[in-house]
Design a protein around this motif. Structure first.
Motif, PDB file in Angstrom:
ATOM      1  N   UNK A 302       0.798  -1.224   0.000  1.00  0.00           N
ATOM      2  CA  UNK A 302       0.000   0.000   0.000  1.00  0.00           C
ATOM      3  C   UNK A 302       0.829   1.271   0.000  1.00  0.00           C
ATOM      4  N   UNK A 303       0.127   2.405   0.035  1.00  0.00           N
ATOM      5  CA  UNK A 303       0.756   3.700  -0.222  1.00  0.00           C
ATOM      6  C   UNK A 303       1.914   4.036   0.710  1.00  0.00           C
ATOM      7  N   UNK A 304       1.725   3.830   2.014  1.00  0.00           N
ATOM      8  CA  UNK A 304       2.783   4.220   2.955  1.00  0.00           C
ATOM      9  C   UNK A 304       4.058   3.434   2.674  1.00  0.00           C
ATOM     10  N   UNK A 305       3.896   2.142   2.399  1.00  0.00           N
ATOM     11  CA  UNK A 305       5.065   1.304   2.120  1.00  0.00           C
ATOM     12  C   UNK A 305       5.744   1.734   0.824  1.00  0.00           C
ATOM     13  N   UNK A 306       4.949   2.079  -0.178  1.00  0.00           N
ATOM     14  CA  UNK A 306       5.535   2.512  -1.451  1.00  0.00           C
ATOM     15  C   UNK A 306       6.299   3.819  -1.262  1.00  0.00           C
ATOM     16  N   UNK A 307       5.683   4.742  -0.552  1.00  0.00           N
ATOM     17  CA  UNK A 307       6.345   6.045  -0.345  1.00  0.00           C
ATOM     18  C   UNK A 307       7.624   5.890   0.480  1.00  0.00           C
ATOM     19  N   UNK A 308       7.631   4.966   1.435  1.00  0.00           N
ATOM     20  CA  UNK A 308       8.862   4.699   2.193  1.00  0.00           C
ATOM     21  C   UNK A 308       9.976   4.219   1.260  1.00  0.00           C
ATOM     22  N   UNK A 313      17.338   5.434  -0.158  1.00  0.00           N
ATOM     23  CA  UNK A 313      18.375   5.449  -1.202  1.00  0.00           C
ATOM     24  C   UNK A 313      18.764   4.062  -1.702  1.00  0.00           C
ATOM     25  N   UNK A 314      18.799   3.081  -0.815  1.00  0.00           N
ATOM     26  CA  UNK A 314      19.200   1.729  -1.240  1.00  0.00           C
ATOM     27  C   UNK A 314      18.145   1.155  -2.194  1.00  0.00           C
ATOM     28  N   UNK A 315      16.880   1.289  -1.800  1.00  0.00           N
ATOM     29  CA  UNK A 315      15.803   0.792  -2.661  1.00  0.00           C
ATOM     30  C   UNK A 315      15.793   1.543  -3.996  1.00  0.00           C
ATOM     31  N   UNK A 360      10.832  11.297 -12.042  1.00  0.00           N
ATOM     32  CA  UNK A 360       9.730  10.339 -11.854  1.00  0.00           C
ATOM     33  C   UNK A 360       9.465  10.115 -10.360  1.00  0.00           C
ATOM     34  N   UNK A 361      10.533   9.880  -9.606  1.00  0.00           N
ATOM     35  CA  UNK A 361      10.386   9.640  -8.163  1.00  0.00           C
ATOM     36  C   UNK A 361       9.869  10.902  -7.472  1.00  0.00           C
ATOM     37  N   UNK A 362      10.396  12.042  -7.865  1.00  0.00           N
ATOM     38  CA  UNK A 362       9.969  13.300  -7.246  1.00  0.00           C
ATOM     39  C   UNK A 362       8.476  13.565  -7.493  1.00  0.00           C
TER      40      UNK A 362
END
Ligand code: ZN
Ligand code: CU
Length: 514
Positions: A302-308, A313-315, A360-362
């Motif tokens: 879910x969203x919180x895990x994706x945003x984490x 940086x490693x991920x 994209x990440x930003x």
């Protein structure tokens, strides 16, 4: 009240050329369709259709306007195209059922495409009651989403479902079809459906009552297109139910030229007795949530895990190589805060002074994953091949209305574009055939028994258009334009659009499965 439509060329919705006909309406229904002059002129109030083609209202077999009734402002994007019926609940997403434990997960997932909703319903039946009370602009044909069902029993977890969970999904499916769902849809690139296997889909489809269908946004529309069609056909064959392959395409330049083989595969399945059909939209760009560029593993939880993950940086180092390239082919359409809209990821990278992956990440982080994008992934030859096949219907795949921004122009122009670009300009289809594929064919496939034809006894959902003028208007950078050439639209015998203007009354209905 009776209306007598005279002077028009009637495209009946059968696969036949339009012919001069007068059409007499008796209240909501069509009473007679006759050659000019046979119906007495005083039989009804005259409606002049001279110079126009009169057709059944178009059926949009693939829409995401599930939320349209709940909007304060009327969603006129489809009715202004001459669409009088929309099939919603596609690609595995429906707004019900909702269970308390996973309500926030469903709200977050849907929030990547839908405007905010208050989620005050639980069952499919309650959802439909809420929508019925709000009223419909176009007729509403709901599907229940496999993704929504899976989320209700297993959350946003990256794992197979258990036998108990599958049984529970089947119960929830049955509740939805009892309440009025015409079938079930899947969206096998989206979480949580991406973690399902074929057996799960077969088990679910076996709970479909007779006459209801399985619609699928297939697992892989690129290199794995043929295997994906095989999976869809397997589900239909095992469950003994009709299959609708959604938005058929060959995505990604290495896969261009793949649609004819896909059509051969579908024709072979039909020849072997599996009732399967497909739909397409008349554009070479797709559109969906930007998070689909993330690999499945990065969407677990879910969203919180994706945003984490997007903050780690490693991920991010691992993700950098797994989100594809060609960022110049990814155009940001709509975002939560309306930043970045109308620019490609590559253009945004230039503005931000970073590389495209970082841009994209930003974008995902600052808009909290609530980003839709237009993806330039297809070749027009494949699209033409799809449109030319006798079993291809038309579905806009228009994303949910009410989010603003610059949605894919298909939301505003799909049906006029078929008639303008692919009938008049490129002659891919004859006019009568194109109308059939947008009316009678889908009405039969979805079981809309009293719509889809200009014929006595059918409900008088009608559109009149100027075949020499009808066209879409918007483009990808400037999409928000109604089409041209739609003269008027009747819904159940009542005018709802005149001279391209919406008359302001919601006369659509929720249709019921046969
Ligand atoms: Zn889809
Ligand atoms: Cu879709």
């Amino acid at each position: 009240m009776s209306l007598l439509v005279t002077g028009g060329l009637v495209a009946s919705g059968l696969d036949e050329p339009p012919a001069p006909r007068d059409v007499l309406l008796d209240g909501e229904r069509i009473a007679a369709v006759e050659p000019p002059g046979r119906i007495p002129a005083d039989a009804g109030e005259p409606v002049d259709a001279t110079g126009l083609v009169v057709a059944p209202g178009f059926v949009d077999v693939h829409s995401h306007a599930d939320n349209a009734p709940l909007l304060g402002a009327d969603d006129t994007t489809k009715i202004l195209q001459g669409v009088t019926t929309e099939v919603v609940g596609n690609c595995g997403f429906s707004l019900a059922p909702v269970v308390p434990e996973y309500r926030s997960d469903l709200a977050a997932l849907c929030g990547r495409l839908f405007p905010d909703l208050d989620w005050r319903w639980s069952s499919f039946h309650e959802l439909l009651g809420t929508l019925d009370a709000a009223g419909y602009v176009t007729n509403y044909v709901p599907l229940v989403g496999h993704g929504t069902l899976r989320l209700a029993v297993a959350g946003m977890a990256d794992r197979p479902t258990t036998p108990d969970e599958r049984a529970r999904m089947g119960e929830l499916l049955r509740e939805a079809t009892d309440a009025g769902a015409f079938g079930v849809s899947s969206g096998l690139i989206y979480p949580p459906a991406v973690w399902s296997d074929t057996e799960e889909l077969v088990a679910l489809a076996r709970h479909l009552p007779e006459g209801r269908l399985y619609a699928t946004h297939m697992r892989d529309e690129g290199a794995g297109l043929l295997a994906s069609i095989d999976e869809a056909v397997t589900v239909g064959r095992a469950a003994g139910r009709r299959v609708q392959v959604s938005h058929l395409k060959a995505a990604g330049e290495p896969n261009w030229g793949g649609v004819p083989a896909a059509l051969d595969r579908l024709d072979a399945a039909r020849a072997a007795g599996v009732p399967v059909a497909q739909d397409a939209y008349p554009y070479t760009a797709s559109s969906t949530m930007l998070t689909t560029r993330l690999p499945a593993w990065a969407q677990d939880g879910g969203d919180a895990a994706v945003l984490d993950r997007l903050a780690d940086p490693v991920t991010l180092r691992r993700l950098r190589g797994e989100c594809g390239d060609e960022w110049d082919r990814v155009l940001i359409a709509s975002t939560a805060d309306h930043e970045f809209e109308g620019s490609t990821v590559e253009e945004t990278a230039g503005l931000l002074g970073v590389d495209p992956f970082d841009a994209f990440v930003e974008i995902l982080r600052s808009e909290r994953l609530r980003v839709s994008a237009v993806l330039f992934t297809m070749h027009e030859d494949d699209l033409v091949a799809a449109l030319a096949n006798a079993h291809t219907m038309v579905g806009s795949d228009g994303l949910p209305p009410g989010v603003g921004g610059r949605p894919h122009p298909r939301l505003f122009g799909t049906f006029p574009r078929v008639l303008g670009r692919y009938v008049r300009q490129r002659a891919v289809l004859d006019l009568g055939t194109a109308v059939h594929r947008m009316t009678g064919l889908p009405a039969a496939a979805f079981g809309l028994t009293d719509r889809g034809l200009v014929a006595p006894g059918r409900v008088a959902d009608l559109v009149a258009f100027d075949a020499a003028e009808v066209t879409d208007v918007g483009d990808y950078r400037d999409p928000v334009h109604p089409p041209r050439g739609i003269a008027w639209v009747l819904q159940a015998g009542a005018p709802v659009v005149r001279d391209g203007r919406w008359l302001g009354v919601r006369r659509g209905r929720r249709l019921l499965p046969r």
